[in-house]
Design an enzyme around this catalytic site. Structure first.
Site, PDB file in Angstrom:
ATOM      1  N   ASP A 109       0.860  -1.185   0.000  1.00  0.00           N
ATOM      2  CA  ASP A 109       0.000   0.000   0.000  1.00  0.00           C
ATOM      3  C   ASP A 109       0.902   1.243   0.000  1.00  0.00           C
ATOM      4  OD1 ASP A 109      -3.031   0.833   0.502  1.00  0.00           O
ATOM      5  OD2 ASP A 109      -1.855   2.004   1.928  1.00  0.00           O
ATOM      6  N   HIS A 312      -7.027  -6.716  -0.659  1.00  0.00           N
ATOM      7  CA  HIS A 312      -6.015  -5.680  -0.497  1.00  0.00           C
ATOM      8  C   HIS A 312      -5.001  -5.973   0.606  1.00  0.00           C
ATOM      9  CE1 HIS A 312      -4.249  -1.715  -0.711  1.00  0.00           C
ATOM     10  NE2 HIS A 312      -4.526  -1.486   0.562  1.00  0.00           N
TER      11      HIS A 312
END
Length: 336
Positions: A109, A312
Site C-alpha cells: 500500500d 487488499h
C-alpha cells in the site's frame, strides 16, 4: 500488557531524522542482507507480524518499523513533514542506526510507494525491492490530486483526505468500526466486493464517487461480521493503537501527493541494477494486478507473482503464500 505487545517482538526505538521511530527486529542481526517491511494505511508494523515470524523461523534478519505518524513512532505536526523525502529519509536513518549499508525494502500500500521511491532517491542503500500490491508508478504529467478530482470528484477518498480535519474526524469517531470496515476479506463467489471488502466500483454518475470511503463507512452496519479478516486480539492491536494516535499522521501522507509530484521532476525514471519482485493480489480493486502491467519498461530486473483469491490486505490475508514468495525470492537472489 497491550494487545500489540502480546503479539509482537519487543519494541525498540531509534532517534533518527527528527523522529523517535519504533521498530521490531527478528533474526540474526548482522548476518546476510536484512529486509525492511514498510506498512500502508491504516496499518502498523503489526501488519507484518506473519512475515516477521516467517523470517525469524528461516533465520533471516528482518525489521518492521511503525513509520512516522503511526503507532509508537513520533507524529510531527507539519503536513510537509510527511513527504517522500522525509519518509525515505526515515528508512535511511533506520539503516544508519542499525549499521546497515544496504537492505531489501518490502512495501505494501503506501509503504509500497515509499519502497519504490527508495531506488530513485537512495539507490546506494537498496539491495533489493519488493512491491506487495503496490506497483512501480512512473511520474505522471499532471498534479495527481487535480487529476483524481477531475476523474472521480470531491468524495474520492484521496481527494477527500485533502480537507484538513474532515477525514480525521470521520475515521476517528469510532475506531473499532473504522478498522472493522477496512480490514475485511474480499467477498465470496467473485462478487464485486473486493480489495478492502468494499464495493467501490460505483461511478460518480450514479450518485456515489468511486472510492468514497466517507459515505461507505457511514452507511456500513458495524454489526456486519461478513468477511472480517482479523481475530479479536489482532483487531484489538489496531484499535488500541489508533485510539491512542488518531489517523491524522497517516492521512498526512496523502496530503503530500501534490508536493511529492512537484519535487520529483528531476528524479530518475527507471530502476536498474537492483533485483525487484512484484507480488500482485488477484482481487485487490484498490491496487489491481492490471496496474502492474508495463512495469518491465521501467524496472531492469523484475520478477512478478500473483496471489490468488486475495484482496487488499494480502500479507495478512494470505500470509503463507506471501511468505513463500518473499523467502523463495530472497533465497534465489540473496542466498546466505
Amino acid at each position: 500488557m497491550s494487545a500489540l505487545a502480546r503479539q509482537m517482538p519487543p519494541v525498540q526505538h531509534a532517534n533518527l531524522n527528527g523522529v523517535d521511530m519504533a521498530y521490531y527486529e527478528v533474526g540474526p542481526r548482522g548476518q546476510g542482507v536484512p529486509i525492511v517491511f514498510c506498512h500502508g494505511f491504516p496499518e502498523l508494523a503489526f501488519s507484518w507480524r506473519h512475515q516477521l515470524r516467517a523470517c525469524e523461523a528461516a533465520g533471516r534478519w528482518a525489521i518492521a518499523p511503525d513509520q512516522r505518524g503511526y503507532g509508537l513512532t513520533s507524529r510531527p505536526e507539519a503536513v510537509t513533514d510527511y513527504d517522500l523525502e522525509h519518509l525515505t529519509g526515515d528508512l535511511v536513518g533506520l539503516l544508519d542506526h542499525l549499521g546497515v549499508e544496504k537492505a531489501i525494502f518490502c512495501g505494501h500500500d503506501w509503504g509500497g510507494i515509499v519502497t519504490w521511491q527508495m531506488p530513485l532517491m537512495h539507490p546506494d542503500r537498496c539491495a533489493g525491492i519488493i512491491g506487495l500490491n503496490t506497483p512501480f508508478m512512473p511520474r505522471g504529467p499532471f498534479d495527481p490530486i487535480a487529476a483524481m478530482r477531475m476523474a472521480f470528484g470531491e468524495d474520492m477518498y484521496i481527494v477527500w483526505f485533502q480537507k484538513p480535519g474532515v477525514a480525521d474526524a470521520v475515521l476517528g469517531a469510532d475506531v473499532d468500526k473504522t478498522m472493522r470496515f477496512f480490514m475485511r476479506r474480499p467477498a465470496a463467489l467473485g462478487e464485486a466486493e473486493a480489495g478492502a471488502g468494499l464495493d467501490m466500483s460505483t461511478p460518480a454518475a450514479e450518485g456515489q464517487s468511486t472510492f468514497a470511503f466517507g459515505d461507505l463507512l457511514d452507511a456500513w452496519d458495524k454489526s456486519d461480521t461478513a468477511n472480517q479478516l482479523l481475530t479479536p486480539d489482532e483487531l484489538a492491536a489496531f484499535v488500541e493503537s489508533f485510539e491512542a494516535t488518531d489517523f491524522t499522521g497517516g492521512i498526512n501522507w496523502y496530503r503530500n501527493f501534490t508536493r511529492n509530484w512537484e519535487r520529483s521532476a528531476d528524479l530518475p525514471t527507471r530502476v536498474d541494477n537492483i533485483p525487484c519482485l512484484m507480488i500482485m493480489a488477484e482481487k485487490d480493486v484498490v491496487l489491481s494486478p492490471a496496474m502492474a502491467e508495463g512495469m518491465e519498461a521501467y524496472i531492469g530486473d523484475l520478477e512478478k507473482a500473483l496471489v490468488k483469491d486475495s484482496g487488499h490486505w494480502t500479507q495478512q490475508e494470505k500470509p503463507k503464500e506471501v511468505n513463500d514468495l518473499i523467502l523463495g525470492w530472497m533465497d534465489r537472489r540473496f542466498p546466505r
